[in-house]
Design a protein around this motif. Structure first.
Motif, short mmCIF file in Angstrom:
data_model
loop_
_atom_site.label_atom_id
_atom_site.label_comp_id
_atom_site.label_asym_id
_atom_site.label_seq_id
_atom_site.Cartn_x
_atom_site.Cartn_y
_atom_site.Cartn_z
N UNK A 100 0.80 -1.23 0.00
CA UNK A 100 0.00 0.00 0.00
C UNK A 100 0.82 1.27 0.00
N UNK A 101 2.13 1.13 0.04
CA UNK A 101 3.01 2.31 0.10
C UNK A 101 3.44 2.74 -1.29
N UNK A 102 3.61 4.04 -1.48
CA UNK A 102 4.16 4.59 -2.71
C UNK A 102 5.67 4.65 -2.55
N UNK A 137 1.26 -4.04 -3.92
CA UNK A 137 -0.10 -4.47 -3.59
C UNK A 137 -0.12 -5.73 -2.74
N UNK A 138 0.87 -6.61 -2.92
CA UNK A 138 0.92 -7.82 -2.10
C UNK A 138 2.33 -8.40 -2.13
N UNK A 148 15.68 -17.37 -2.64
CA UNK A 148 14.30 -17.56 -2.20
C UNK A 148 13.28 -17.21 -3.26
N UNK A 149 12.03 -17.09 -2.80
CA UNK A 149 10.92 -16.80 -3.72
C UNK A 149 10.07 -15.62 -3.28
N UNK A 150 10.53 -14.85 -2.27
CA UNK A 150 9.74 -13.70 -1.81
C UNK A 150 9.55 -12.73 -2.97
N UNK A 151 8.29 -12.40 -3.26
CA UNK A 151 7.96 -11.61 -4.44
C UNK A 151 7.04 -10.45 -4.07
N UNK A 152 7.41 -9.26 -4.55
CA UNK A 152 6.57 -8.07 -4.42
C UNK A 152 5.78 -7.93 -5.72
N UNK A 153 4.48 -7.69 -5.60
CA UNK A 153 3.59 -7.49 -6.75
C UNK A 153 2.97 -6.11 -6.63
N UNK A 154 2.82 -5.42 -7.75
CA UNK A 154 2.16 -4.12 -7.66
C UNK A 154 2.05 -3.41 -8.98
N UNK A 155 1.77 -2.11 -8.89
CA UNK A 155 1.63 -1.26 -10.07
C UNK A 155 2.82 -0.32 -10.16
N UNK A 156 3.05 0.16 -11.37
CA UNK A 156 4.18 1.05 -11.62
C UNK A 156 3.73 2.17 -12.56
N UNK A 167 4.65 5.83 -18.72
CA UNK A 167 4.38 4.40 -18.93
C UNK A 167 3.77 3.86 -17.64
N UNK A 168 2.68 3.09 -17.79
CA UNK A 168 2.00 2.53 -16.62
C UNK A 168 1.87 1.03 -16.81
N UNK A 169 1.86 0.33 -15.68
CA UNK A 169 1.68 -1.11 -15.78
C UNK A 169 1.78 -1.82 -14.44
N UNK A 170 2.26 -3.06 -14.51
CA UNK A 170 2.35 -3.94 -13.33
C UNK A 170 3.75 -4.52 -13.24
N UNK A 171 4.09 -4.96 -12.03
CA UNK A 171 5.37 -5.62 -11.84
C UNK A 171 5.22 -6.73 -10.80
N UNK A 172 6.12 -7.69 -10.89
CA UNK A 172 6.32 -8.71 -9.86
C UNK A 172 7.82 -8.94 -9.84
N UNK A 173 8.42 -8.83 -8.65
CA UNK A 173 9.88 -8.91 -8.57
C UNK A 173 10.31 -9.61 -7.29
#
Length: 179
Positions: A100-102, A137-138, A148-156, A167-173
């Motif tokens: 939830x943080x920017x 977002x999660x 490991x497999x810890x993954x951040x998902x969100x918008x960019x 440019x707008x979209x999504x990411x998982x890293x």
């Protein structure tokens, strides 16, 4: 003489259901599954890009008055910035604090020993990123560290080349802390 196979078969079924193997094998399987989604997908005025991400390195600091810095890299993408001071993930890898943080994307930054410039490849051309932000977002995965497999998902949202294009979209890293 009667041979009972019930308990032995039950144990074998349980091991098979749980996947058997060691934690290292399970972590490797989980990492391989998660790695398939580590990417950034953006669109800028009809020019779309989907680029694989390697990981997001978060550099920890001992002094709370300094922010933790980060850099995200992959094939054709480098993004850098600082985490909000009140959302330190610290040595516990408390990535949930970022939900939830920017998180501001900066034109330059990252590891101070090897600063980088933010850029993303669109239409086969590397385009400088002058700013923007990520919103986590999660967080998924249970295995920490570089393997490991810890993954951040969100918008960019990225400001491109002089700030006139977005440019707008999504990411998982995959996120990893270094300290």
């Amino acid at each position: 003489m009667r041979i009972s196979r019930g308990p032995g078969l039950a144990c074998l079924a349980l091991l098979t259901a749980c996947g058997g193997g060691s934690d290292a094998e399970t972590a490797a399987r989980d990492r391989a599954r998660a790695k398939e989604e580590w990417k950034i997908s953006v669109d800028e005025g009809g020019t779309a890009a989907e680029l694989a991400l390697e990981q997001m390195d978060i550099y920890l600091t001992e002094n709370d008055s300094y922010p933790e810095i980060w850099e995200m890299a992959g094939e054709g993408v480098v993004l850098v910035g600082q985490l909000p001071k009140d959302a330190r993930v610290d040595y516990e890898e408390a990535f949930e604090k970022l939900v939830g943080r920017t998180i501001v994307v900066e034109a330059q930054g990252g590891d101070p020993r090897q600063p980088k410039s933010s850029a993303i490849t669109l239409g086969g051309v590397s385009v400088p990123v002058s700013g923007g932000f990520l919103v986590v977002e999660k967080v998924t995965g249970k295995w920490g560290g570089s393997e490991g497999d810890r993954t951040l998902h969100g918008t960019v949202e990225l400001q491109l080349a002089g700030g006139t294009r977005t440019a707008r979209g999504k990411f998982a890293v995959h996120a990893v802390t270094w300290g």
